[in-house]
Design a protein around this motif. Structure first.
Motif, PDB file in Angstrom:
ATOM      1  N   TYR A  71      31.892  32.257  50.102  1.00  9.74           N
ATOM      2  CA  TYR A  71      32.965  33.153  49.664  1.00  9.74           C
ATOM      3  C   TYR A  71      33.620  33.763  50.906  1.00  9.74           C
ATOM      4  N   PRO A  72      34.852  34.232  50.792  1.00  5.27           N
ATOM      5  CA  PRO A  72      35.504  34.875  51.939  1.00  5.27           C
ATOM      6  C   PRO A  72      34.697  36.094  52.401  1.00  5.27           C
ATOM      7  N   PRO A  73      34.588  36.328  53.700  1.00  2.96           N
ATOM      8  CA  PRO A  73      33.797  37.459  54.213  1.00  2.96           C
ATOM      9  C   PRO A  73      34.416  38.825  53.929  1.00  2.96           C
ATOM     10  N   ASN A  74      35.606  38.848  53.342  1.00  9.78           N
ATOM     11  CA  ASN A  74      36.224  40.126  52.964  1.00  9.78           C
ATOM     12  C   ASN A  74      36.095  40.392  51.463  1.00  9.78           C
ATOM     13  N   LYS A  75      35.218  39.627  50.774  1.00 10.16           N
ATOM     14  CA  LYS A  75      35.017  39.818  49.339  1.00 10.16           C
ATOM     15  C   LYS A  75      33.542  40.058  49.024  1.00 10.16           C
ATOM     16  N   VAL A  76      33.299  40.948  48.070  1.00  5.51           N
ATOM     17  CA  VAL A  76      31.955  41.151  47.519  1.00  5.51           C
ATOM     18  C   VAL A  76      31.938  40.537  46.133  1.00  5.51           C
ATOM     19  N   MET A  77      31.018  39.597  45.924  1.00  6.49           N
ATOM     20  CA  MET A  77      30.894  38.919  44.639  1.00  6.49           C
ATOM     21  C   MET A  77      29.660  39.464  43.912  1.00  6.49           C
ATOM     22  N   ILE A  78      29.860  39.963  42.702  1.00  5.58           N
ATOM     23  CA  ILE A  78      28.743  40.421  41.877  1.00  5.58           C
ATOM     24  C   ILE A  78      28.238  39.218  41.090  1.00  5.58           C
ATOM     25  N   TRP A  79      27.013  38.780  41.406  1.00  7.73           N
ATOM     26  CA  TRP A  79      26.476  37.527  40.886  1.00  7.73           C
ATOM     27  C   TRP A  79      25.417  37.812  39.822  1.00  7.73           C
ATOM     28  N   ASP A  80      25.550  37.170  38.668  1.00  7.81           N
ATOM     29  CA  ASP A  80      24.538  37.230  37.612  1.00  7.81           C
ATOM     30  C   ASP A  80      23.793  35.903  37.622  1.00  7.81           C
ATOM     31  N   ASP A  81      22.554  35.932  38.053  1.00  3.93           N
ATOM     32  CA  ASP A  81      21.848  34.664  38.201  1.00  3.93           C
ATOM     33  C   ASP A  81      21.374  34.096  36.878  1.00  3.93           C
ATOM     34  N   ILE A  87      30.298  37.666  38.024  1.00  2.00           N
ATOM     35  CA  ILE A  87      30.819  38.444  36.896  1.00  2.00           C
ATOM     36  C   ILE A  87      31.778  39.537  37.359  1.00  2.00           C
ATOM     37  N   GLY A  88      32.029  39.617  38.665  1.00  2.00           N
ATOM     38  CA  GLY A  88      32.978  40.595  39.198  1.00  2.00           C
ATOM     39  C   GLY A  88      33.161  40.375  40.682  1.00  2.00           C
ATOM     40  N   GLU A  89      34.252  40.885  41.220  1.00  2.00           N
ATOM     41  CA  GLU A  89      34.482  40.779  42.662  1.00  2.00           C
ATOM     42  C   GLU A  89      35.315  41.935  43.154  1.00  2.00           C
ATOM     43  N   LEU A  90      35.110  42.265  44.424  1.00  2.00           N
ATOM     44  CA  LEU A  90      35.855  43.320  45.098  1.00  2.00           C
ATOM     45  C   LEU A  90      36.440  42.730  46.373  1.00  2.00           C
ATOM     46  N   SER A  91      37.743  42.905  46.578  1.00  6.61           N
ATOM     47  CA  SER A  91      38.424  42.331  47.738  1.00  6.61           C
ATOM     48  C   SER A  91      38.907  43.422  48.669  1.00  6.61           C
ATOM     49  N   PHE A  92      38.884  43.129  49.986  1.00  6.87           N
ATOM     50  CA  PHE A  92      39.270  44.101  51.002  1.00  6.87           C
ATOM     51  C   PHE A  92      40.123  43.423  52.063  1.00  6.87           C
ATOM     52  N   ARG A  93      40.750  44.235  52.893  1.00  5.83           N
ATOM     53  CA  ARG A  93      41.639  43.699  53.921  1.00  5.83           C
ATOM     54  C   ARG A  93      40.890  43.313  55.186  1.00  5.83           C
ATOM     55  N   ASP A 121      32.043  49.253  35.617  1.00  5.48           N
ATOM     56  CA  ASP A 121      33.395  48.698  35.519  1.00  5.48           C
ATOM     57  C   ASP A 121      34.070  48.477  36.870  1.00  5.48           C
ATOM     58  N   LEU A 122      33.310  48.654  37.963  1.00  5.03           N
ATOM     59  CA  LEU A 122      33.824  48.485  39.330  1.00  5.03           C
ATOM     60  C   LEU A 122      35.048  49.357  39.603  1.00  5.03           C
ATOM     61  N   ARG A 123      35.052  50.525  39.005  1.00  5.10           N
ATOM     62  CA  ARG A 123      36.129  51.492  39.238  1.00  5.10           C
ATOM     63  C   ARG A 123      35.853  52.270  40.526  1.00  5.10           C
ATOM     64  N   LEU A 124      36.879  52.382  41.389  1.00  2.00           N
ATOM     65  CA  LEU A 124      36.716  53.126  42.638  1.00  2.00           C
ATOM     66  C   LEU A 124      36.530  54.602  42.339  1.00  2.00           C
ATOM     67  N   MET A 125      35.454  55.179  42.894  1.00  6.76           N
ATOM     68  CA  MET A 125      35.141  56.585  42.663  1.00  6.76           C
ATOM     69  C   MET A 125      35.373  57.442  43.904  1.00  6.76           C
TER      70      MET A 125
END
Length: 377
Positions: A71-81, A87-93, A121-125
């Motif tokens: 995966y791109p090193p600027n992304k966090v992938m939430i993995w359900d094994d 099941i979700g991802e977070l992208s950054f610059r 829900d991966l909502r920014l807090m």
């Protein structure tokens, strides 16, 4: 903690009962005690540079790494094994430096920012700015009773401790030089820090910012690679690029205070003895502290040294050639030590006599290849 033989990452889960490895072809999960590979997943098209477990459940956070990242090193992938998919991802610059999980939070560390998300829900807090943080230094308390996060502040050697339950930060001027390593205890009440000099480890009250202990690893500069509290915060383990894991007693010394506003503190003074507790070794010149005025007594003399030590066998003389992480085992007075050249050690220490730890078990974990635990892409 990248290493040899295709190893890109090694890290413990929140209770130190397991550790995960990211490789140039997937990831693996191991149980610490007894040592055993419990799961392995191979991908056909790329490496995993960060594997953050959530205790022992099927959810992990993955970040691509190596020369051919999955995966791109600027992304966090939430993995359900269980589902064998993201099941979700977070992208950054910019590149993700670290990820921390607890049951209600996802924390992502970039070089200059820390982001906190709601897990459901991966909502920014929250988000915080930091000084340059290329190591991705960050600690998150795993206990469900409290939510505490520690990260570098905006100045060299400074810490920001977020107490989310009471919505109040604690600001600590921990070291004069750049931070190198930090760790919270289980409930987030204590914080241990080291600077790039690597000679001193300091323990703080995370709520008040008060200094509790000053512990001396050695006189020579070293790269502190990991710090870990045991379950009840009575012991602290520290590993460095000198190939030694030091075990300190936290039973002696301390003091607690809880302020009502943001705390700001600097390391001052020495510990208060607790009767009957195990003591760290003192310098042979420590008697001078009772003769000389405190203002004239070098800190080298008054510092506390480790009770026990474990020397990694065959550690190279070249600094940073091998990196190690450490944690306390599930059995009383035991340590787990893992190196990025694929070595696993379990050792024990005598809390009364101290000295060199005894090696209890050893494994080359990258050579474990049990087909029962392999799950191809």
């Amino acid at each position: 903690m990248a290493g040899s033989q295709g190893l890109l990452y090694v890290g413990f889960n929140q209770d130190h009962g397991c550790f995960a490895c990211g490789t140039d072809s997937g990831f693996r999960i191991y149980n610490c005690d007894p040592f055993k590979q419990t799961f392995r997943r191979d991908f056909l098209n790329g490496g995993i540079g960060i594997v953050e477990m959530l205790f022992r459940c099927n959810i992990l956070a993955l970040v691509g790494g190596g020369s051919n990242p999955r995966y791109p090193p600027n992304k966090v992938m939430i993995w359900d094994d269980h589902q064998n998919r993201c099941i979700g991802e977070l992208s950054f610059r910019s590149e993700v430096k670290a990820v921390k999980l607890r049951r209600d939070r996802v924390v992502v560390v970039l070089e200059y920012k820390v982001y906190v998300y709601n897990f459901a829900d991966l909502r920014l807090m929250h988000h915080f700015e930091t000084i340059s943080n290329p190591k991705g230094l960050c600690a998150l308390s795993p206990s469900s009773n409290t939510c505490v996060l520690a990260c570098p502040g905006l100045q060299k050697g400074h810490l920001r401790v977020e107490l989310f339950d009471i919505r109040r930060p604690t600001l600590i001027s921990a070291h004069e030089s750049t931070l190198s390593c930090l760790a919270l205890n289980l409930d987030g009440t204590k914080l241990a820090t080291a600077s790039e000099r690597g000679t001193l480890i300091r323990v703080w009250d995370s709520h008040s910012g008060q200094a509790l202990h000053e512990l001396r690893r050695g006189a020579e500069q070293a790269d502190i690679q990991s710090i870990a509290f045991n379950f009840d915060s009575s012991w602290l383990a520290v590993s460095s690029d000198h190939g030694t894991v030091h075990v300190f007693s936290l039973a002696a010394g301390g003091g607690n205070s809880n302020g009502s506003g943001p705390g700001t503190a600097q390391m001052v003074g020495d510990e208060v003895e607790v009767e009957g507790a195990a003591e760290n070794t003192k310098s042979s010149w420590s008697f001078l502290s009772s003769v000389l005025p405190q203002s004239l007594t070098p800190k080298y003399i008054t510092s506390r040294w480790s009770v026990a030590q474990f020397h990694t066998p065959g550690h190279p003389t070249v600094p940073n050639a091998t990196r190690t992480i450490c944690a306390f085992g599930s059995e009383r007075n035991t340590l787990i030590v893992i190196s990025n050249d694929g070595l696993f050690f379990k050792c024990s220490f005598d809390p009364a006599k101290g000295g060199e730890c005894r090696r209890e078990s050893f494994a080359r974990f990258l050579q474990v290849d049990d087909e029962d635990y392999r799950a191809p892409d």
